[in-house]
Design a protein around this motif. Structure first.
Motif, PDB file in Angstrom:
ATOM      1  N   SER A 108       8.517  -7.598 -38.372  1.00  0.00           N
ATOM      2  CA  SER A 108       9.072  -8.953 -38.461  1.00  0.00           C
ATOM      3  C   SER A 108       8.083  -9.949 -39.048  1.00  0.00           C
ATOM      4  O   SER A 108       8.486 -10.888 -39.722  1.00  0.00           O
ATOM      5  CB  SER A 108       9.548  -9.421 -37.091  1.00  0.00           C
ATOM      6  OG  SER A 108       8.467  -9.541 -36.205  1.00  0.00           O
ATOM      7  N   GLU A 109       6.765  -9.772 -38.812  1.00  0.00           N
ATOM      8  CA  GLU A 109       5.784 -10.711 -39.370  1.00  0.00           C
ATOM      9  C   GLU A 109       5.813 -10.681 -40.893  1.00  0.00           C
ATOM     10  O   GLU A 109       5.741 -11.719 -41.541  1.00  0.00           O
ATOM     11  CB  GLU A 109       4.357 -10.390 -38.893  1.00  0.00           C
ATOM     12  CG  GLU A 109       4.141 -10.570 -37.414  1.00  0.00           C
ATOM     13  CD  GLU A 109       4.425  -9.296 -36.623  1.00  0.00           C
ATOM     14  OE1 GLU A 109       4.707  -8.237 -37.227  1.00  0.00           O
ATOM     15  OE2 GLU A 109       4.397  -9.367 -35.391  1.00  0.00           O
TER      16      GLU A 109
ATOM     17  N   VAL B  59      17.952 -15.874 -42.990  1.00  0.00           N
ATOM     18  CA  VAL B  59      18.704 -15.389 -41.834  1.00  0.00           C
ATOM     19  C   VAL B  59      18.225 -13.991 -41.453  1.00  0.00           C
ATOM     20  O   VAL B  59      17.970 -13.704 -40.277  1.00  0.00           O
ATOM     21  CB  VAL B  59      20.231 -15.397 -42.111  1.00  0.00           C
ATOM     22  CG1 VAL B  59      20.991 -14.642 -41.029  1.00  0.00           C
ATOM     23  CG2 VAL B  59      20.733 -16.827 -42.216  1.00  0.00           C
ATOM     24  N   SER B  60      18.072 -13.105 -42.443  1.00  0.00           N
ATOM     25  CA  SER B  60      17.658 -11.727 -42.137  1.00  0.00           C
ATOM     26  C   SER B  60      16.243 -11.665 -41.583  1.00  0.00           C
ATOM     27  O   SER B  60      15.897 -10.730 -40.868  1.00  0.00           O
ATOM     28  CB  SER B  60      17.798 -10.825 -43.370  1.00  0.00           C
ATOM     29  OG  SER B  60      16.840 -11.159 -44.343  1.00  0.00           O
ATOM     30  N   ALA B  61      15.430 -12.666 -41.890  1.00  0.00           N
ATOM     31  CA  ALA B  61      14.065 -12.721 -41.351  1.00  0.00           C
ATOM     32  C   ALA B  61      14.039 -13.349 -39.963  1.00  0.00           C
ATOM     33  O   ALA B  61      12.973 -13.479 -39.356  1.00  0.00           O
ATOM     34  CB  ALA B  61      13.155 -13.494 -42.301  1.00  0.00           C
ATOM     35  N   GLY B  62      15.195 -13.775 -39.476  1.00  0.00           N
ATOM     36  CA  GLY B  62      15.255 -14.381 -38.151  1.00  0.00           C
ATOM     37  C   GLY B  62      14.746 -15.805 -38.108  1.00  0.00           C
ATOM     38  O   GLY B  62      14.416 -16.319 -37.040  1.00  0.00           O
TER      39      GLY B  62
ATOM     40  N   GLN C 190      15.236 -23.746 -36.118  1.00  0.00           N
ATOM     41  CA  GLN C 190      14.658 -24.201 -34.858  1.00  0.00           C
ATOM     42  C   GLN C 190      13.152 -23.996 -34.913  1.00  0.00           C
ATOM     43  O   GLN C 190      12.692 -22.872 -35.139  1.00  0.00           O
ATOM     44  CB  GLN C 190      15.246 -23.425 -33.672  1.00  0.00           C
ATOM     45  CG  GLN C 190      16.688 -23.754 -33.409  1.00  0.00           C
ATOM     46  CD  GLN C 190      16.898 -25.211 -33.008  1.00  0.00           C
ATOM     47  OE1 GLN C 190      16.054 -25.824 -32.363  1.00  0.00           O
ATOM     48  NE2 GLN C 190      18.028 -25.763 -33.397  1.00  0.00           N
ATOM     49  N   VAL C 191      12.418 -25.065 -34.721  1.00  0.00           N
ATOM     50  CA  VAL C 191      10.961 -24.995 -34.763  1.00  0.00           C
ATOM     51  C   VAL C 191      10.486 -24.074 -33.648  1.00  0.00           C
ATOM     52  O   VAL C 191      10.953 -24.147 -32.515  1.00  0.00           O
ATOM     53  CB  VAL C 191      10.343 -26.403 -34.619  1.00  0.00           C
ATOM     54  CG1 VAL C 191       8.837 -26.331 -34.630  1.00  0.00           C
ATOM     55  CG2 VAL C 191      10.849 -27.286 -35.737  1.00  0.00           C
ATOM     56  N   ARG C 192       9.564 -23.206 -33.980  1.00  0.00           N
ATOM     57  CA  ARG C 192       9.040 -22.243 -33.022  1.00  0.00           C
ATOM     58  C   ARG C 192       7.743 -22.755 -32.411  1.00  0.00           C
ATOM     59  O   ARG C 192       7.081 -23.600 -32.990  1.00  0.00           O
ATOM     60  CB  ARG C 192       8.821 -20.920 -33.721  1.00  0.00           C
ATOM     61  CG  ARG C 192      10.138 -20.286 -34.153  1.00  0.00           C
ATOM     62  CD  ARG C 192       9.889 -19.071 -35.026  1.00  0.00           C
ATOM     63  NE  ARG C 192      11.105 -18.315 -35.209  1.00  0.00           N
ATOM     64  CZ  ARG C 192      11.976 -18.538 -36.174  1.00  0.00           C
ATOM     65  NH1 ARG C 192      11.772 -19.499 -37.038  1.00  0.00           N
ATOM     66  NH2 ARG C 192      13.051 -17.807 -36.281  1.00  0.00           N
ATOM     67  N   PRO C 193       7.351 -22.189 -31.271  1.00  0.00           N
ATOM     68  CA  PRO C 193       6.093 -22.612 -30.639  1.00  0.00           C
ATOM     69  C   PRO C 193       4.902 -22.373 -31.568  1.00  0.00           C
ATOM     70  O   PRO C 193       4.893 -21.392 -32.312  1.00  0.00           O
ATOM     71  CB  PRO C 193       5.987 -21.721 -29.393  1.00  0.00           C
ATOM     72  CG  PRO C 193       7.367 -21.216 -29.152  1.00  0.00           C
ATOM     73  CD  PRO C 193       8.046 -21.174 -30.493  1.00  0.00           C
TER      74      PRO C 193
END
Length: 190
Positions: A3-4, A52-55, A76-79
């Motif tokens: 995922s990274e 979208v496919s990268a989440g 959505q901003v992530r931590p």
């Protein structure tokens, strides 16, 4: 693909960086993104699918449009520190090592900054430009990173739909990272 890496590839393009910025302020469909960015619907759909496919995006509803259904998405901003978070392109490299897979992300950010610089206006309101390669103590560094994360979070949390009445178009590009220590031979050649 981990995922990274998928996340890094997804953000390593100026159009997708612009989409993330727009989708921070409001949920939008491919049609709305195409109109806002001045690109074709097919191009907007392609870039949107990659994000979208990268989440990187969350579904934000659907709406009926001329007999079809338009999906809307929001970023959505992530931590801080998580892949895809503002200021965090994400990496799988162990601490102390450089991940060369991040270089396309940095190139996309540099290209996007140059594009934005052509739209800069002088207004008399506060602005800031800083560039530095410095040596500071760890406490100062930790405080600087925390303040930058706070500023990033403030801006992302308060982002509004493009052209909303009472808003202003702004740029915020931050890249704070620790540099590798140059060896004594490299330093002595200077």
């Amino acid at each position: 693909m981990p995922s990274e890496i998928r996340t890094m590839r997804a953000v390593a393009h100026p159009v997708r960086l612009r989409m993330l910025s727009l989708l921070t302020g409001a949920a939008m469909s491919a049609t709305e993104l195409a109109q806002e960015l001045g690109i074709t619907h097919a191009n907007a759909s392609y870039h949107l699918r990659l994000l979208v496919s990268a989440g990187m995006l969350e579904p934000a509803g659907e709406e009926n449009v001329r007999g079809g259904v338009a999906k809307r998405y929001r970023y959505q901003v992530r931590p801080p520190g998580s892949p895809g978070a503002p200021g965090s392109p994400g990496t799988a490299a162990p601490p102390g090592e450089v991940d060369p897979r991040q270089l396309p992300v940095w190139q996309a950010i540099a290209d996007e900054l140059l594009r934005r610089a052509h739209h800069q206006v002088r207004t008399g309101r506060p602005e800031l430009l800083t560039d530095a390669e410095l040596w500071v103590d760890p406490e100062t560094w930790q405080r600087a990173v925390a303040l930058a994360a706070e500023a990033s979070n403030l801006l992302h949390t308060n982002a509004r739909r493009a052209r909303t009445s009472g808003t202003m178009r702004v740029n915020a590009t931050m890249a704070l990272f620790e540099l590798a220590r140059e060896n004594a031979q490299t330093e002595s050649r200077r």
